[in-house]
Design a protein around this motif. Structure first.
Motif, short mmCIF file in Angstrom:
data_model
loop_
_atom_site.label_atom_id
_atom_site.label_comp_id
_atom_site.label_asym_id
_atom_site.label_seq_id
_atom_site.Cartn_x
_atom_site.Cartn_y
_atom_site.Cartn_z
N ASP A 139 1.00 -1.32 -0.08
CA ASP A 139 0.26 -0.10 0.23
C ASP A 139 1.25 0.89 0.00
O ASP A 139 0.38 2.15 -1.01
CB ASP A 139 -1.08 -0.02 1.11
N GLU A 163 1.30 4.16 -2.96
CA GLU A 163 1.01 5.61 -2.91
C GLU A 163 2.18 6.37 -3.34
O GLU A 163 1.82 7.69 -3.64
CB GLU A 163 0.74 6.04 -0.95
N SER A 165 -2.47 9.68 -2.12
CA SER A 165 -2.53 8.66 -0.43
C SER A 165 -3.94 7.89 -1.13
O SER A 165 -4.87 7.56 -2.67
CB SER A 165 -3.89 8.83 0.50
N ILE A 166 -3.73 6.10 -0.34
CA ILE A 166 -5.11 5.58 -1.11
C ILE A 166 -6.38 5.39 -1.27
O ILE A 166 -7.36 5.98 -2.41
CB ILE A 166 -5.25 4.03 -0.44
#
Ligand code: S3P
Length: 211
Positions: A56, A60, A66-67
């Motif tokens: 993750d 990013e 950001s996700i």
């Protein structure tokens, strides 16, 4: 003092044997959001003296956002494409301990890459534990629904049949992190080096297929 027979010791630690058996393969942690993949992964990597990678965080960094922002501006399919590319790149740079996002394994190409280039550990957690943990943060776009409990139940039902093919399964529960790490080390050693695993912690190896 009576002499007792001691098992012959090679003087090599289980950690060293595991990393030798891995070669360039990585250890990939899979499982639902809140299962503890990053927390356990970071500690397991330190224990094995391997780099820790968080898919993750790498997504990013690659996207420069950001996700939640990726989901919002580009949509989930685009996020999933990026996730598959990033995991492929990270697996090419092994060995490392890699924590993946909860949905990563749902892509067949990612499953195949993990089978070929890694040993996978499913950190299995029940719905109550997952809910308790994910409630602490609001950064999971998939859980921004009117009924997050129902969403988690649906995702568990969809994903567990896939997660269960991981090479190893370790129950993630509310015990000290070091205990879960210890169980991961024992299970890896049993799988890769013929060592003895804690029986309660592991299940039959699945078919993503470490050799
Ligand atoms: C997702 C899990 C998240 C992140 C994204 C989607 C999922 O990662 O990749 O929000 O589909 O389950 P974590 O499992 O690390 O929370």
């Amino acid at each position: 003092m009576p002499e007792t027979a001691q098992p012959a010791s090679t003087g090599v630690s289980p950690e060293t044997e595991i990393t030798a058996a891995l070669g360039t393969r990585s250890i990939v942690l899979v499982g639902m959001m809140g299962a503890g993949k990053s927390t356990i992964g970071r500690r397991l990597a330190a224990r094995l003296r391997l780099p820790f990678l968080d898919a993750d965080a790498e997504i990013e960094a690659a996207a420069g956002m950001s996700i939640p922002d990726i989901f919002e501006t580009r949509g989930e399919p685009d996020f999933r494409d990026g996730e598959a590319r990033v995991i492929a790149r990270l697996l090419d740079g092994g060995p490392a301990v890699l924590a993946t996002g909860g949905g990563a394994l749902m892509r067949e190409e990612t499953r195949n890459r993990i089978r070929d280039k890694a040993v996978s550990i499913w950190l299995k957690a029940d719905a109550d534990i997952i809910m308790r943990r994910v409630k602490r943060r609001a950064d999971r776009p998939l859980l921004q629904t009117v009924d997050p409990e129902a969403t988690v139940a649906r995702l568990i039902a969809e994903r567990e049949p896939v997660y269960r093919h991981a090479d190893l399964t370790i129950w993630s529960r509310d015990v000290p992190h070091e205990k879960i790490v210890e169980e991961c080390v024992g299970a890896l050693h049993a799988l890769l080096c013929g060592g003895v695993a804690t029986p309660t912690a592991t299940e039959v190896p699945g078919e993503l297929g470490a050799s």
